[in-house]
Enzyme design. Structure first.
Site, mmCIF file in Angstrom:
data_model
loop_
_atom_site.group_PDB
_atom_site.id
_atom_site.type_symbol
_atom_site.label_atom_id
_atom_site.label_comp_id
_atom_site.label_asym_id
_atom_site.label_seq_id
_atom_site.Cartn_x
_atom_site.Cartn_y
_atom_site.Cartn_z
ATOM 1 N N GLY A 227 0.832 -1.199 0.000
ATOM 2 C CA GLY A 227 0.000 0.000 0.000
ATOM 3 C C GLY A 227 0.863 1.244 0.000
ATOM 4 N N SER A 228 0.349 2.305 0.590
ATOM 5 C CA SER A 228 1.032 3.599 0.498
ATOM 6 C C SER A 228 2.252 3.663 1.420
ATOM 7 C CB SER A 228 0.057 4.714 0.872
ATOM 8 O OG SER A 228 -0.361 4.529 2.208
ATOM 9 N N VAL A 231 1.365 4.548 5.238
ATOM 10 C CA VAL A 231 0.855 3.444 6.066
ATOM 11 C C VAL A 231 1.952 2.391 6.252
ATOM 12 C CG1 VAL A 231 -0.894 1.643 6.271
ATOM 13 C CG2 VAL A 231 -1.537 3.884 5.370
ATOM 14 N N GLY A 232 2.714 2.121 5.194
ATOM 15 C CA GLY A 232 3.785 1.128 5.290
ATOM 16 C C GLY A 232 4.829 1.520 6.322
ATOM 17 N N GLU A 250 5.572 -3.273 1.021
ATOM 18 C CA GLU A 250 5.759 -2.861 -0.375
ATOM 19 C C GLU A 250 4.940 -1.606 -0.602
ATOM 20 O OE1 GLU A 250 7.772 -3.542 -2.646
ATOM 21 O OE2 GLU A 250 8.722 -5.053 -1.409
ATOM 22 N N CYS A 284 1.390 1.038 -8.739
ATOM 23 C CA CYS A 284 2.578 1.429 -7.977
ATOM 24 C C CYS A 284 3.753 1.639 -8.930
ATOM 25 C CB CYS A 284 2.908 0.371 -6.937
ATOM 26 S SG CYS A 284 3.091 -1.268 -7.631
#
Ligand code: NAD
Length: 498
Positions: A227-228, A231-232, A250, A284
């Site tokens: 995800g973003s 958040v990662g 990722e 992505c």
């Protein structure tokens, strides 16, 4: 079309939650695809406990037996591939040939993992002492949280869930809140495939309400997040607070296609159309920078802008659509913000993207591409460094290969890079000096295959890629040594003489 009432799936049972949320078609916001439970921390406790319980017996099966469950799942997915393809397109907006590609990639992952069950999952290695056998083996970690984004709603969950369960782990799957109905369909297939209760659990809902308690749960051994970056990074920090907890994250990219002076211009234009506008720039790995040699740039820019203006935008369910809508109204605002920032920073606009609101576009989140030329490269330019995750593309003229790679590397991200050149010495130099996890020559910056690792470097990933690469994240690699002699002889010459 019928509205789907999606459910959570815990310990082999379909379950509701006190509240529901809607899944809305981004091409037509009046089309409510279905509803899904808005799960809470209490649901997380139940799902983790179910996975923990199932782990005790699931881990006892052989890799081959577990792979047979995955093989059954693969056959069911193949049977329903058209249904899954259409659901992907309806729920996340991408053109139907991409919806199909997403579902086919999901199927490829299932086939690949089913085959892996019969491949070596460890090996013997020579010991320094002839009477010893040494082994390097894989052991499962336990309960694994799989938290996934909306833009590949069938492929990405399977990249992580299937290797995790093949290795003997059990899973709590938290799909993106934008695409719960695709997740529900995948779970129906897990159910039909006959996996034992608790091996794959599904919890729908929002990041803060269900993802956060899942990540923090004391019985979750590993988190596989895609995800973003924001958040990662947060998940990496949470995991770092517990010595035992592992997070593979990722994240986003600010990917580029580098077009060198000797490039085939037709190929370069096609690569940059596919790379920039498939999934409406919401991959992505989407190309959002075209870094091009000055010698070619004027002709490239003219012809590229002409082609971009002809892109067919519309409901992804129409076969002729090249580019569908953005996922939600907030993505339009983000796209406008990045466009405005580019103009403020000195962009020369070549294709003026617009929000499309007339006729068939009236109820969807449609925009047309925004393409600009950015001459006089300056370090730290926001629009050239930050992920816009939309059809927002910069053309950056440079003088030669070395400047191209300097510009390419001037972002915190390092996910996908494509280089267009006929010169093998040049692509080799670019490969060795550009920072990326996914590299392509004479191709777009998109085009994953499941038997290759999928991941980024720098802020794009923390070194634990998905797809082929994920087995290392879901297993402990253990060393195991057996002595076949009566006496004890240790390596490095230690003896037992007292
Ligand atoms: P997102 O980070 O908003 O959400 C991803 C998932 O995280 C969702 O399931 C969401 O509910 C969950 N989440 C949100 N907050 C959370 C929290 N506090 N704790 C736990 N979980 C939480 O990303 P998105 O909008 O769904 O996807 C777009 C982003 O994903 C882009 O940045 C894109 O580049 C990236 N992406 C990366 C890859 C890759 O393999 N590198 C692949 C696809 C997408």
């Amino acid at each position: 079309m019928a509205t789907v009432i999606a459910k959570n799936y815990v310990h082999g049972e379909w379950r509701d939650a006190a509240q529901q949320f809607e899944s809305v078609n981004p091409a037509n916001r009046n089309d409510i695809i279905g509803t899904a439970p808005r799960s809470t921390a209490a649901d997380v406790d139940d799902a983790v406990s179910s996975a923990k319980h199932a782990y005790e017996s699931w881990r006892e099966l052989s890799w081959v037996k577990r792979a047979e469950y995955v093989d059954t799942f693969a056959q069911l997915l193949r049977r329903d591939i058209e249904e899954v393809s259409a659901l992907v397109t309806r729920e996340c907006g991408k053109a139907i040939n991409e919806g199909r590609a997403d579902a086919v990639e999901a199927l490829h992952m299932a086939q690949y993992v089913a085959g892996l069950g019969r491949m070596p999952n460890g090996f013997t290695i020579s010991s320094e002492v002839a009477s010893k056998d040494a082994f390097i083996l894989r052991k499962p970690k336990g309960v694994i949280a799989c938290i996934t984004p909306w833009n590949f709603p069938s492929a990405i969950p399977l990249w992580v869930i299937l290797p995790a369960i093949l290795a003997g782990n059990t899973v709590v799957f938290k799909p993106a809140e934008q695409t719960p109905i695709v997740a529900h369909k995948l779970q129906e297939l897990f159910h039909e495939a006959g996996f034992p209760a608790g091996v794959v659990n599904l919890l729908h809902g929002f990041g803060e309400e269900v993802g956060d308690p899942l990540v923090k749960h004391k019985d979750v051994a590993a988190i596989l997040f895609t995800g973003s970056r924001a958040v990662g990074k947060y998940i990496q920090q949470v995991a770092a607070g517990d010595a035992f907890k592992f997070a593979a994250t990722e994240m986003g990219g600010k990917n580029a296609t580098i077009v060198l002076a000797d490039a085939d211009l037709d190929l370069a234009i096609n690569a940059c159309l596919l790379g920039a506008f498939k999934t409406s720039g919401q991959r992505c790995v989407s190309t959002s920078r075209i870094i091009i040699d000055r010698a070619l740039e004027p002709e490239f820019s003219r012809r590229y802008a002409e082609k971009v203006a002809k892109i067919k935008i519309g409901d992804g369910m129409r076969e002729e659509t090249f580019m569908g809508p953005l996922i939600e109204p907030g993505s339009i605002e983000k796209w406008q913000f990045h466009n405005a920032k580019a103009v403020e920073e000195g962009a020369e606009v070549l294709v003026q993207g617009e929000v499309l609101t007339d006729g068939d576009y009236a109820n969807g989140n449609f925009v047309s591409p925004f393409v600009y030329r950015f001459d006089g490269y300056k370090k730290n330019t926001f629009c050239l460094r930050e992920e816009a995750f939309s059809p927002h593309v910069a053309i950056i003229p440079v003088s030669g290969m070395e400047e191209a790679v300097d510009v390419y590397n001037d972002t915190d991200y390092g996910l996908a890079m494509a280089v267009i050149t006929e010169d093998y010495r040049k692509w080799r130099w670019v490969r060795d000096h550009a920072e990326f996890g996914l590299g392509y020559v004479n191709l777009p910056s998109i085009g994953a295959e499941v038997h290759l690792p999928f991941g980024g470097v720098k802020a794009s990933g923390n070194g634990h890629p998905g797809a082929e690469g994920i087995l290392d994240s879901v297993t402990h690699r253990i060393a195991f040594t057996v002595n076949h002699a009566r006496e004890i002889v240790l390596a490095q010459g230690l003896s037992t003489t007292i």
